[in-house]
Design an enzyme around this catalytic site. Sequence first.
Site, PDB file in Angstrom:
ATOM      1  N   ASP A   1       1.367 126.391  12.320  1.00 40.33           N
ATOM      2  CA  ASP A   1       0.635 126.000  11.111  1.00 40.33           C
ATOM      3  C   ASP A   1      -0.081 127.198  10.488  1.00 40.33           C
ATOM      4  O   ASP A   1      -0.027 127.376   9.274  1.00 40.33           O
ATOM      5  CB  ASP A   1      -0.367 124.888  11.419  1.00 40.33           C
ATOM      6  CG  ASP A   1      -1.099 124.480  10.158  1.00 40.33           C
ATOM      7  OD1 ASP A   1      -0.441 124.010   9.222  1.00 40.33           O
ATOM      8  OD2 ASP A   1      -2.328 124.690  10.087  1.00 40.33           O
TER       9      ASP A   1
ATOM     10  N   SER B   1       0.998 119.584   8.226  1.00 39.06           N
ATOM     11  CA  SER B   1       0.044 120.611   8.644  1.00 39.06           C
ATOM     12  C   SER B   1      -1.206 119.956   9.252  1.00 39.06           C
ATOM     13  O   SER B   1      -1.664 120.328  10.345  1.00 39.06           O
ATOM     14  CB  SER B   1      -0.326 121.458   7.416  1.00 39.06           C
ATOM     15  OG  SER B   1      -1.525 122.146   7.593  1.00 39.06           O
TER      16      SER B   1
ATOM     17  N   ARG C   1       2.470 129.916   2.775  1.00 39.04           N
ATOM     18  CA  ARG C   1       2.386 128.958   1.659  1.00 39.04           C
ATOM     19  C   ARG C   1       1.376 129.430   0.625  1.00 39.04           C
ATOM     20  O   ARG C   1       1.581 129.297  -0.585  1.00 39.04           O
ATOM     21  CB  ARG C   1       1.977 127.570   2.191  1.00 39.04           C
ATOM     22  CG  ARG C   1       3.118 126.853   2.893  1.00 39.04           C
ATOM     23  CD  ARG C   1       2.599 125.657   3.671  1.00 39.04           C
ATOM     24  NE  ARG C   1       1.947 124.680   2.827  1.00 39.04           N
ATOM     25  CZ  ARG C   1       1.058 123.792   3.249  1.00 39.04           C
ATOM     26  NH1 ARG C   1       0.708 123.762   4.522  1.00 39.04           N
ATOM     27  NH2 ARG C   1       0.520 122.942   2.412  1.00 39.04           N
TER      28      ARG C   1
ATOM     29  N   HIS D   1     -10.949 113.768  10.245  1.00 41.92           N
ATOM     30  CA  HIS D   1     -10.594 114.950   9.448  1.00 41.92           C
ATOM     31  C   HIS D   1     -10.843 114.666   7.971  1.00 41.92           C
ATOM     32  O   HIS D   1     -10.458 113.624   7.456  1.00 41.92           O
ATOM     33  CB  HIS D   1      -9.110 115.266   9.650  1.00 41.92           C
ATOM     34  CG  HIS D   1      -8.644 116.431   8.833  1.00 41.92           C
ATOM     35  ND1 HIS D   1      -8.802 117.731   9.246  1.00 41.92           N
ATOM     36  CD2 HIS D   1      -8.061 116.501   7.613  1.00 41.92           C
ATOM     37  CE1 HIS D   1      -8.318 118.545   8.322  1.00 41.92           C
ATOM     38  NE2 HIS D   1      -7.865 117.823   7.317  1.00 41.92           N
TER      39      HIS D   1
HETATM   40  N1  URA Z   1      -5.425 121.321   5.017  1.00 37.13           N
HETATM   41  C1  URA Z   1      -4.575 121.651   6.012  1.00 37.13           C
HETATM   42  O1  URA Z   1      -4.943 121.683   7.174  1.00 37.13           O
HETATM   43  N2  URA Z   1      -3.301 121.946   5.686  1.00 37.13           N
HETATM   44  C2  URA Z   1      -2.835 121.927   4.423  1.00 37.13           C
HETATM   45  O2  URA Z   1      -1.671 122.181   4.213  1.00 37.13           O
HETATM   46  C3  URA Z   1      -3.743 121.586   3.415  1.00 37.13           C
HETATM   47  C4  URA Z   1      -5.035 121.282   3.726  1.00 37.13           C
END
Ligand code: URA
Length: 442
Positions: A161, A183, A168, A82
């Site tokens: 999420d 997250s 957010r 990631h």
């Molecule tokens: N990438 C994500 O997947 N979540 C976040 O909160 C910030 C960046």
Amino acid sequence: MRAVEIIARKRDGLSLSNEEIHFFVQGFTEGKIPDYQAAAWLMAVRLQGMDRQETVALTMAIAGSGKRLQLHDIAPFVVDKHSTGGVGDKTTLVVAPLVAAAGVPVAKISGRGLGFTGGTLDKLESIPGFRSDLSVKEFRAQLQAIGLVVAGQSADLAPADGKLYALRDVTATVDSLPLIASSIMGKKIAAGADGIVLDVKVGNGSFMQTEEDALALATLMVEIGQETGRRVRAVLSDMSQPLGRAVGNALELREAIETLQGNGPFDFRQHCLTIAAQALLIAGRFPDGAAAKEHLIRLIESGQAWLKFREWIAAQGGDLRYVDEPARLPAAHWVRELPAPRSAYIAGLNAREVGMASMALGGGRAKKGDPIDYAVGIVLQAKIGDRVEAGQPLLSVHANDEHLLAEVSQRLLAAYTWSDDPVQPPPLLRRIVGAGTPLPNP
Ligand code: URA
């Protein structure tokens, strides 16, 4: 248990229990806790922070908020990778087939570009026919068949999420370490990863602007991995200038193809080798990074990494004629080379500005769901530390709109700073977090 009491406890700086966090996340996901209470709670978390136990509980609540992929009947150890997002970051296109070619199964959920950062799915979808909306059945079948699958996130994977992130975004609570870490890690755990290599970018072209912030995020995610029995390594890498030379969907895909075929820009190739080597190390395949890299280089030189890439693209419906002959990929109507305005060393090349320029050309999205132009973008002929002479090609702009071409060209030239004295390029690899800690048993 009442939501208002949980909000009040966090507001007062108290630590929440696992039960309280699960109750809140589950209630919000199911629509029993309204947005206004979740917004108040997110702000309390943003201001008061969370300790490690709370962050782990939040990660597991997010991971458990929907379906969780179980992949162990297919492969005993599945790796994911990631990136926190950057400009010119096409690393997954090379690392995923490279690691899979080494015999380590890769199952990855990827995202789309937003704002100045690009997204892996957009780059892949510049290949006609490529499908990223795989069902769970298709995802599992492809992992079993070829040991490599990359798909978009389905609505039933970590739904908490998606809901929390949307809130957010509009309540100024994105920039919270525990919220970001939970997250990212919650989604990875829901998608069935046993090993996770995190590419945490540092610099103006990324989310984390300073090494201190990036290190804090990386450390927290590695700790979450330890607490949840996942093998996690985080690589801190430079994003003060774009990675490699190409920025833009099809342009980046071409650069990834070149790299898989043993060519490609030196910095990008090195970065891919670093990330892929970490994946092999956490899978327990090699004793050290040097041995892993040597093996990976052999996989590129022998053509095995390229063959795995082709196998992957074909499995997801991509038309192989476009990767075998990248000249067929979407190409822009106008390509203008911009000459260097002076003879000097390049001292700075603002990645964020280059990303914004690519977005302005149509290569990125200002908001979720916007259409994108696969063909447009920028190719850099010189980077920080290079000496250029006035009039020598500095970069080329690929555009489908002549007015935008002129506008963006000005913006791009302003992204450079210059020096008469030699300049050291910034090191691409800043550090690796988690390398010194023992890995949990697979
Ligand atoms: N990438 C994500 O997947 N979540 C976040 O909160 C910030 C960046």
